[in-house]
Design an enzyme around this catalytic site. Structure first.
Site, PDB file in Angstrom:
ATOM      1  N   GLU A 161       0.898  -1.155   0.000  1.00  0.00           N
ATOM      2  CA  GLU A 161       0.000   0.000   0.000  1.00  0.00           C
ATOM      3  C   GLU A 161       0.929   1.195   0.000  1.00  0.00           C
ATOM      4  OE1 GLU A 161      -1.223   3.021   1.923  1.00  0.00           O
ATOM      5  OE2 GLU A 161      -2.267   1.771   3.401  1.00  0.00           O
ATOM      6  N   CYS A 207      -2.370   7.844   5.119  1.00  0.00           N
ATOM      7  CA  CYS A 207      -2.387   7.500   3.690  1.00  0.00           C
ATOM      8  C   CYS A 207      -3.724   7.865   3.070  1.00  0.00           C
ATOM      9  CB  CYS A 207      -2.058   6.031   3.456  1.00  0.00           C
ATOM     10  SG  CYS A 207      -2.665   4.935   4.722  1.00  0.00           S
TER      11      CYS A 207
END
Lengths: 505, 505
Positions: free
Chosen positions: B248, B285
């Site tokens: 990720e 994020c």
């Protein structure tokens, strides 16, 4: 302007050119097909599942209607015989129909609804998840299954069923079959209301590489050699935006005969193994390439019966000149490194014939090089002294599509249990008292396995769950009803859903 | 013998070394941990699901019991504050418990049984499929979530729940927290009867690279930067036997305010956005990095209110010197390429403080470089003239973890619908009238998306389905009952199964 190379259809039985099918696709042609696929993607999605089901069924019917021509071309280009190829077309049609049913049923969407609730982490919003199409997919046709793993094959069907347009790279071994299948399918799709660009076809190795690196292609399905697959995998992984590459590459498919099984039915076992490893001239990715037999009398009885069945057996015609050359050089090297138990009849002069071969070695002498797949009508008998030696040899094998155990019937067989447990560690499918060639298309099938069987052990390239490769999850959070796909709206009952942790809808 | 480098725990509030935690792991230590994990794998599997559930619950309880120490260390190493870190520990514990429940419930196994039947392809054998653990997994802890995405984080829990031993590479930003969590979890696992080697920890960048290339490691979970993730992805893909790499990486998380929403509630929207992009000093994020506002009066009202909230806002402390330097240089470059709408208070001298920043540009001037993620307390307002300009700008964005739409309430909003449809094409989660920071752990969650949001768009790294990354399907064909895992045996009712196409058991 540079002349584009001709794409030739060659008859393996004669080695002669039967027709010029096309010219190799130019970079501009590849780019245009990818652009058309990208444009078709949202249109195909907008049509919804019912329209996709119609498209899949129309393709199945059109292939069936063209059976005679397709099978004729495929036989001329592969020498696999009309019987086998008629069976393959039936399988291909059946695949389309099964996937159409699965799209209709809808559980493949994995629809999940979590209503708002309080959790130890605080209030949770309304969350609704579903699998959505990944985008245009490139499919590489396989040489050994001109229908079931090629233009109308499993990768194509799974991607189309998922809602992804497909651009196929035709296998050079059967360009005319590929072209014909493509034309039949594309026409059927258009007639069924699918957008132009939902299916494309390219010819030529360079065109294949361009497909893998085209930014509009979002995943690749491949069935073929370890070397070719690795090269394309590296291209996919090396993109500025790497994409999933699903390659089914190669497999030795170990087969274990337990001492008790050999005691019980040596002749039957020998006959079955020879039938399995010579099926389609040994050009199956599930061909048993290593046959583990116990040392001693009953194991020898199996080996002797196998040798008898192989001795003098007529040579078969392989798929292509390249396959034949590869088989002859690899089988020569293997014959040096092991013992030749039996040889089939010498091949005739015409086309790409090659002899059947049965080799033997001992489990303690089996090294990585000898254990590597040899594509073609050859298998290697590996004798083991005891269970420990068998387990050690199995433990050293690489990932495989299948592993097979032939065990005693109607009595306990501890060796079989241990062998099966070990095979499970590195195989995608563990077969009992049967043969690995022949892969049923079903919900429970796995045609996959750890490297080098495939490039991605999480998936299967045969069976209903192969659709998962071409879908990605999307979650909507607190979205109004009109924004949600219909399958996630309140009150929709057309697909199975998991709501607040419970199955139902 | 070369001295191994010391692993230092540094306090971001002072920039000073608080303690020496360990030395960097040597290649021999990494190899030994991988060997222990490989040995633990079959033992963990043999223990079965019930024992794994006990292990997960024991780990959760042990982390809870050590809450004060863990939160204290994490706050000292990240400056994220006790409130946030207490919440993160709660989330972490909750993740363990949710996964324990899911392992107990068993639908994640995707058990399928197809009994023998006749098909158009001929008789089909008995086929039984289930997902099995992939083998030892390497997990890279993230810097911005020292608990929930680190040693006891989502990747670790999902892999352990799947039945895979885990070796974690500690993030250098919080080595003491990592070491403590590891010790607490490893002791709890042992006490709960798990085999030694089920959890390992390494320190140091070289150790991380060695983990990814160790032949015993079968998959990698990673949360971090695009650059670091890409380098490790390339290592995983370049192995002689490539393995799945679940990274990720980075995300701009576009947020669209529709004209009608801005008309309705400019102040509320501005407050929400500023809260979201400054949460955790913008080190999420899922931070909204691009805020699309309509040109004209109401859009300007949102921008003005945001600027007021940002102006003079106190500087926060970033996670590390590297993060601060990256933020300062990237925000300086962005300030050159755009307009500065507002700046927070200048940072003090101590530690790694940095100012909040609000920038602005026009949609037609948004290029790929400006649209790239900037980690830290900064967001970029992008004004759009009309719907067409908004759609064009959204269409040019790269894959993203989230996309958000703030739309009119209690009235139709066509712009919102179009924007949501477009966001769905490249985002893993589409959020309505809420903010993307804050990722619920639930069955319906997707924390993923197309590159560069992740390296593999098929998966999520948060939520129950993240377990799928660490499982591979295996099919047994005509296997006797005693060879099958208990979940596939006749009459077993402990997990949901799909039998002959019907759900049930």
């Amino acid at each position: 302007m540079v002349d584009q190379a001709e794409v030739l259809s060659i008859d393996p039985r004669t080695g002669k050119v039967a027709e010029v099918v096309a010219t190799e696709s130019s970079p501009e042609e590849v780019a245009a097909l990818c652009a058309a696929a990208a444009q078709a993607a949202p249109e195909l999605e907008r049509l919804g599942r019912a329209a996709r089901v119609r498209m899949l069924r129309a393709m199945a019917a059109a292939l069936e209607a063209d059976r005679e021509t397709i099978v004729g071309l495929a036989d001329r280009e592969t020498a696999l015989g009309a019987q086998r190829l008629n069976g393959e077309l039936t399988r291909t049609r059946y695949q389309f129909e099964l996937f159409a049913d699965a799209v209709e049923e809808g559980s493949y969407l994995e629809a999940v609804i979590d209503h708002p609730m309080d959790t130890p982490m605080g209030p949770r919003p309304d969350l609704r998840r579903m699998l959505m199409p990944l985008g245009p997919v490139a499919v590489f046709g396989a040489g050994n299954f001109p229908l079931a793993f090629s233009v109308p094959g499993g990768d194509t069907v799974a991607a189309l069923a998922a809602g992804c347009p497909v651009v196929v790279k035709a296998h050079p071994g059967h360009p005319a079959t590929s072209q014909r299948c493509f034309e039949v399918m594309a026409a059927a799709a258009l007639e069924a209301g699918a957008p132009r660009g939902v299916l494309g076809l390219v010819h030529g190795q360079e065109a294949g590489a361009l497909l893998v690196t085209d930014p509009r292609i979002k995943a690749v399905g491949f069935t073929g050699s370890l070397r070719g697959g690795r090269a394309l995998f590296d291209l996919a992984a090396g993109r500025p935006d790497p994409i999933p590459f699903y390659g089914e590459l190669g497999s030795v498919n170990p087969l274990v005969v337990t001492p008790r099984a050999a005691d019980q039915r040596a002749g039957e076992i020998a006959e079955g193994i020879v039938g399995s490893f010579t099926m389609g001239q040994g050009q199956f990715c599930t061909k048993p390439g290593l046959v583990f037999l116990p040392e001693g009398e009953s194991g020898e009885a199996v080996a002797t019966a196998m040798a008898e069945a192989v001795s003098g057996r007529a040579a078969g015609t392989l798929l292509s000149q390249g396959i034949r050359e590869g088989y002859l050089s690899r089988s020569a090297a293997l014959s040096e490194a092991t013992r030749v138990l039996a040889e089939g009849a010498a091949p005739g002069e015409d086309g790409w014939q090659a002899p059947v071969l049965l080799l033997a070695t001992e489990a303690r002498r089996l090294d990585a090089e000898v254990a590597e797949e040899c594509f073609g009508p050859l298998t290697l008998v590996v004798t083991y002294q005891d269970e420990e030696e068998l387990m050690r040899a199995l433990s050293a094998l690489p990932g495989s599509l299948t592993g097979t155990v032939l065990s005693a019937r109607e009595t306990e067989d501890a060796t079989a249990q241990r062998a099966a447990a070990r095979l499970r560690d590195f195989c995608g499918r563990v077969v009992f008292n049967g043969f690995p060639t022949g892969v049923a298309v079903s919900a429970a099938m796995t045609h996959g396995g750890p490297w080098p069987a495939t490039t991605d052990p999480l998936h299967t390239s045969v069976g209903l769950t192969s659709i998962r490769r071409f879908l990605r999850p999307v979650t909507w959070q607190n979205a109004p009803q009109e924004v949600l796909p219909e399958e996630l709206r309140d009150g929709f009952t057309g697909v199975p859903r998991r709501v607040d942790g419970r199955s139902g809808s």
